[in-house]
Write a protein that holds these residues in place. Sequence first.
Motif, short mmCIF file in Angstrom:
data_model
loop_
_atom_site.label_atom_id
_atom_site.label_comp_id
_atom_site.label_asym_id
_atom_site.label_seq_id
_atom_site.Cartn_x
_atom_site.Cartn_y
_atom_site.Cartn_z
N SER A 1 0.82 -1.22 0.00
CA SER A 1 0.00 0.00 0.00
C SER A 1 0.85 1.27 0.00
O SER A 1 0.35 2.34 -0.34
CB SER A 1 -0.95 0.02 1.21
OG SER A 1 -0.24 0.29 2.41
N GLN B 1 1.04 2.65 -3.32
CA GLN B 1 -0.31 3.12 -3.65
C GLN B 1 -0.53 4.54 -3.14
O GLN B 1 -1.32 5.30 -3.70
CB GLN B 1 -1.37 2.19 -3.03
CG GLN B 1 -1.32 0.74 -3.49
CD GLN B 1 -1.82 0.57 -4.91
OE1 GLN B 1 -1.12 0.89 -5.87
NE2 GLN B 1 -3.01 0.05 -5.04
N ILE C 1 -5.32 4.99 2.88
CA ILE C 1 -4.77 3.92 2.04
C ILE C 1 -3.94 2.93 2.85
O ILE C 1 -4.18 1.72 2.80
CB ILE C 1 -3.98 4.50 0.85
CG1 ILE C 1 -4.94 5.05 -0.20
CG2 ILE C 1 -3.10 3.42 0.21
CD1 ILE C 1 -4.27 5.71 -1.37
N PRO C 2 -2.92 3.38 3.62
CA PRO C 2 -2.17 2.40 4.41
C PRO C 2 -3.01 1.74 5.50
O PRO C 2 -2.78 0.58 5.85
CB PRO C 2 -1.02 3.22 5.01
CG PRO C 2 -1.46 4.63 4.94
CD PRO C 2 -2.34 4.72 3.74
N GLY D 1 -4.82 -0.99 3.77
CA GLY D 1 -3.84 -2.01 3.41
C GLY D 1 -3.50 -2.87 4.62
O GLY D 1 -3.45 -4.11 4.54
N ARG E 1 -7.73 -10.14 2.41
CA ARG E 1 -7.82 -9.26 1.26
C ARG E 1 -9.24 -9.23 0.67
O ARG E 1 -9.78 -8.18 0.35
CB ARG E 1 -6.81 -9.73 0.20
CG ARG E 1 -5.96 -8.64 -0.37
CD ARG E 1 -4.91 -8.14 0.59
NE ARG E 1 -3.77 -9.02 0.70
CZ ARG E 1 -2.94 -9.02 1.73
NH1 ARG E 1 -3.15 -8.21 2.76
NH2 ARG E 1 -1.89 -9.82 1.78
N ASP F 1 -10.46 4.31 -1.19
CA ASP F 1 -9.25 3.84 -0.52
C ASP F 1 -9.43 2.49 0.15
O ASP F 1 -8.46 1.75 0.34
CB ASP F 1 -8.79 4.88 0.50
CG ASP F 1 -8.36 6.19 -0.15
OD1 ASP F 1 -8.18 6.19 -1.38
OD2 ASP F 1 -8.25 7.20 0.56
N TYR G 1 -8.39 0.61 -2.78
CA TYR G 1 -7.05 0.86 -3.29
C TYR G 1 -5.95 0.44 -2.31
O TYR G 1 -4.86 0.05 -2.72
CB TYR G 1 -6.89 2.35 -3.64
CG TYR G 1 -5.83 2.59 -4.68
CD1 TYR G 1 -5.95 2.03 -5.95
CD2 TYR G 1 -4.72 3.38 -4.42
CE1 TYR G 1 -5.00 2.25 -6.92
CE2 TYR G 1 -3.76 3.60 -5.38
CZ TYR G 1 -3.89 3.03 -6.63
OH TYR G 1 -2.93 3.24 -7.59
N GLY G 2 -6.23 0.50 -1.01
CA GLY G 2 -5.25 0.09 -0.02
C GLY G 2 -4.81 -1.37 -0.17
O GLY G 2 -3.62 -1.67 -0.28
#
Length: 434
Positions: free
Chosen positions: A157, A160, A293-294, A297, A305, A347, A350-351
Amino acid sequence: MSQIKDAARAAQVRRAAVASTVGTAIEWYDFFLYGTVAALVFPHLFFPKSDVYVGTLQSFTTFALGFLARPIGAAIFGHYGDRLGRKATLIITLGLMGVSSAIIGILPTYTSIGLWAPILLTVLRMLQGIGVGGEWGGSVLLSMEWGNQRRRGLMASWPQMGVPLGLVLSSGTVALFIAISGPGFLTWGWRIPFLLSLVLVAIGLFIRLRVMETPHFQKVVEERKVIDVPVVEVIRRHPKEIILSALIRMAEQAPFYIFISFVLSYGKTNLGFGEGFLTLATTTAGILSLFTIPFFGHLSDVIGRKNMYMAGAVLVLLYAFPYFALLDTKLPALVFLAIIVSMIPHDALYGPQAAFIAEHFPTNLRYSGASIGYQLASVVAGGPAPLIATWLLHTYGTGYSISVYIVINAVITIIATAMMKERAKVEIDKELPV
């Protein structure tokens, strides 16, 4: 000796994460800068003979062509990334992107050279797309393959985060030069952010040159498992994974370019807001993403996931109609809120996305497979999104027609995610044919 080795590896892990994030941020600075200026400036300077609607469509068409070029970049640089290594390939992609953007900064307009202006703009945009197409896979793998394998979601991430960093840099720089140049923004102010790309590229290259090749790729070389034509092999061996990797991005990528690029045009033309207000809102949204984001992640390392990704797709679906309801109030506070909040469902996807995709390919095909799957979505999701949104609004006269489009993309992602495997707790190459 062991402590020295551990310390050296820890240093490389940090360098890899920083190099991936900073380099990717520079790439996305250039890519988003084009999208921002395409909404605010290019219709006037490169397509001046068109009315507002047609000029916007033409400008967003050049924007879309950059996405069509991204799978080409994924194939080209995926090949070299799986044959020569992640590091060397990433240095080339960064240079390509920076030079292309700098040339846009000195490009004559339609008034000076006529049709050659939009033609050259299109060519440079496609070079940008090729660069970004090759960048993503390598930056993700540089960080993920160096990092702790039990924290792959978090490690993958970091690059990302280059997206919101690039967004903040590009939107912030545009807002700054709007303020500095005032009425001169349409003549010279818009050019400076593109020329600054050369400075950013120099910084990125300095950082990336200090990172060693990933241990996973080094092992592939030592065991002589490098594939001669990795792009062909990954398409032959993992076609399902490539297609699903593209489809799970529909709910993330198409809405993102509506939330970040199309909203600039919509906010200016339909809602009556100024460029400064809109770019400040997208910049603030990008700052929020630096944290979310992180976080998502990391959360995917904890709950899996698939669970995290499915939740993100549902959030996108649920936000589609409230988003335009908030925008259409035309109240500054609610419009600002709508733009900022739009990044949270995005996010959530996306993470964990980078690790989710990369985990489905073996090391000697991972750069090619992950890159191609990821960038194929650009052709059907990211690139056409502002165009489709512009057409829908023009045809139906309401932002809610775009909400329906967002919902359709979310449904596709939910179905595709259900077909993906959960590999968050599996060793990175276990049970994958190489």
